[in-house]
Write an enzyme that holds these catalytic residues in place. Structure first.
Site, short mmCIF file in Angstrom:
data_model
loop_
_atom_site.label_atom_id
_atom_site.label_comp_id
_atom_site.label_asym_id
_atom_site.label_seq_id
_atom_site.Cartn_x
_atom_site.Cartn_y
_atom_site.Cartn_z
N SER A 159 0.80 -1.23 0.00
CA SER A 159 0.00 0.00 0.00
C SER A 159 0.83 1.28 0.00
CB SER A 159 -0.96 0.00 1.20
OG SER A 159 -2.01 -0.90 0.98
N LYS A 162 0.04 3.59 -2.74
CA LYS A 162 -1.04 4.57 -2.63
C LYS A 162 -0.51 6.00 -2.56
CE LYS A 162 -4.62 1.66 -0.42
NZ LYS A 162 -4.04 0.35 -0.25
N SER A 217 -5.85 2.79 4.86
CA SER A 217 -5.35 2.13 3.65
C SER A 217 -6.48 1.41 2.94
CB SER A 217 -4.22 1.15 4.01
OG SER A 217 -3.35 0.99 2.93
#
Length: 470
Positions: A159, A162, A217
């Site tokens: 993640s 991101k 997340s």
């Protein structure tokens, strides 16, 4: 799978961001996030996300003391090195080895496997026992890479990808815009994805969705924002193009949320570039440094018979920011953590001490210890703040520019025996300018937007001051 669900939701009112005001202890060192006792509220999270969150009633910030040493690659015998008496887990028997040659964007030494560091006399030794397969410590403003380990090794990012997603889409979607979620918005999420709790047929603001991305997340929030942007395929294409513009040449984007997919890779170097670029945006800084926030929930009927929408509190999964399970790190102000089966734990953080702002990225620690990625990040922060000014840079974080990776120049530093090639980038999307905001007085304060002419200086804007609880 997305980032681990390692934080509980809580039930207070105001959202809270990292404190960025000087402490009385060390000039220019920001205080840690303060929290109070609370009653736990229901939460939504990643089914594969590791430890279950419990109430955290105390936050103790204790700086870790960097000590020990780490072996320098034998491929660079002429560079000053510290020898570690205990090999790190990442270099032990049976360890997966990095490629013999990797990208040289940012400097030739960054393309070599192993640890790269060039200490001057009296420099502190690198921390002992670092087990991350890849890591990097850089000055966030000058772009100097103070030390690195397999900086350009292409690894699954989880993640932390991101950060690129946010840096790409934040300017495109007004935060006040509202969107009612339809079933197709949530299609294609991987099994066990981390979730913030987005529901079909419910309306959310872009601001709410970004809080879900940064704090929890939430892959559900990512997919909704991608749908608002024209779909997953378009978003992935734009993320890849933005990575190229940032000269993040190790990154191949397959999903917008960082979920494990064949061929999806990035590197400690590229993740640091994403963080550095994102931190130029006020909204990015706000979301990344927010410790707790309210997120819209279900409608409930009140005593008057009217239905009103309830909310629940979400906690940032960045443990150095919230202090969940480990001490908070003084001066921390984001950025993003991640976890998947293939990637292991990944993390990029930004912190300030005095006038120094550092970025640290750690990918896939091989030590099987709780919160290891945060512990190794904290050690590298401690080392970096001590080492600033006492090591020669081994590379640089290149500035954005479509042609940057092909415009190399060679510079010498230190005793002149170690030259590194760095990308010379002078444009930002063709504008020829890079907005710079200065830092003064040990606090991150917004000064002015100015034309950026100096090649390597890249000051960070104001981060975010924590809002008090109501």
């Amino acid at each position: 799978m997305g980032a681990p669900s390692d934080a509980s939701t809580r039930g207070s009112d105001a959202h809270t961001t990292a404190v960025l005001s000087p402490t009385t202890g060390t000039a220019g060192t920001f205080t840690n996030v303060q929290t109070c006792s609370y009653a736990s509220a229901p939460r939504t999270g990643d089914a594969a996300g590791g430890a279950r969150a419990t109430d955290s009633r105390r936050r103790i910030a204790v700086p870790l003391i960097a000590a020990g040493v780490l072996a320098l690659s034998s491929l660079l015998p002429t560079a000053p090195a510290f020898a570690d008496d205990v090999p790190g887990a990442a270099d032990g028997p049976g360890a997966v080895k990095p490629p013999a040659q990797m990208s040289t964007v940012g400097g030739k030494r960054l393309g070599h496997p192993g640890t790269q560091v060039d200490p001057k006399a009296g420099a502190p030794r690198l921390p002992k026992g670092l087990s991350g397969r890849s890591w990097l410590v850089a000055d966030a403003e000058s772009g100097d890479v103070l030390a690195a380990h397999n900086a350009h090794w292409q690894l699954p990012p989880a993640s932390t990808l991101k950060m690129l997603f946010a840096d790409t889409l934040l300017p495109k979607l007004p935060k006040e815009q509202n969107h009612t979620v339809v079933p197709s918005d949530l299609e294609g999420m991987g099994e066990g994805s981390s979730l913030v709790g987005v529901k079909e047929n419910y309306s959310y603001s872009v601001h709410d969705l970004w809080l879900g991305v940064f704090l929890r997340s939430g892959n559900d929030a990512v997919h909704v924002l991608s749908a608002m942007n024209g779909g997953k395929a378009k978003t992935v294409q734009e993320m890849q193009a933005h990575a190229r513009q940032l000269n993040a040449r190790d990154t191949h984007v397959v999903t917008p949320d960082g979920y494990d997919e064949k061929g999806q890779v990035s590197s400690a170097y590229d993740l640091t570039l994403f963080a550095r670029s994102g931190l130029q945006k006020a909204d990015f800084r706000e979301y990344a440094s927010t410790a707790y926030a309210k997120f819209p929930g279900d409608y409930k009927k009140g005593k008057d018979g009217k239905k009103t929408r309830q909310s629940f509190e979400i906690q940032n999964t960045n443990r150095l920011l919230t202090g969940f399970g480990i001490p908070t790190y003084k001066g921390i102000a984001g950025v993003k953590n991640g976890y998947t089966t293939n990637a292991g734990s990944t993390f990029t953080g930004v912190a300030q001490r005095g006038k120094r702002v550092l970025l640290v990225t750690v990918m896939n620690p091989q030590k099987a210890a709780p919160s290891e990625v945060y512990k190794e990040t904290a050690k590298l922060f401690d080392w970096g703040f001590k080492a600033s000014g006492s090591v020669n840079p081994v590379g640089t974080l290149v500035r954005p520019g479509a042609a940057g990776a092909n415009q190399n120049r060679t510079t010498a530093h230190g005793n002149g025996t170690d030259e590194h090639t760095q990308a010379s980038v002078s444009s930002d999307g063709g504008s020829g300018k890079w907005t710079a905001i200065g830092i003064t007085g040990g606090t991150l304060a917004l000064l002015a937007a100015v034309a950026y002419a100096v090649h390597r200086r890249h000051p960070l804007p104001e981060l975010v001051r924590r809002r008090g609880r109501g």
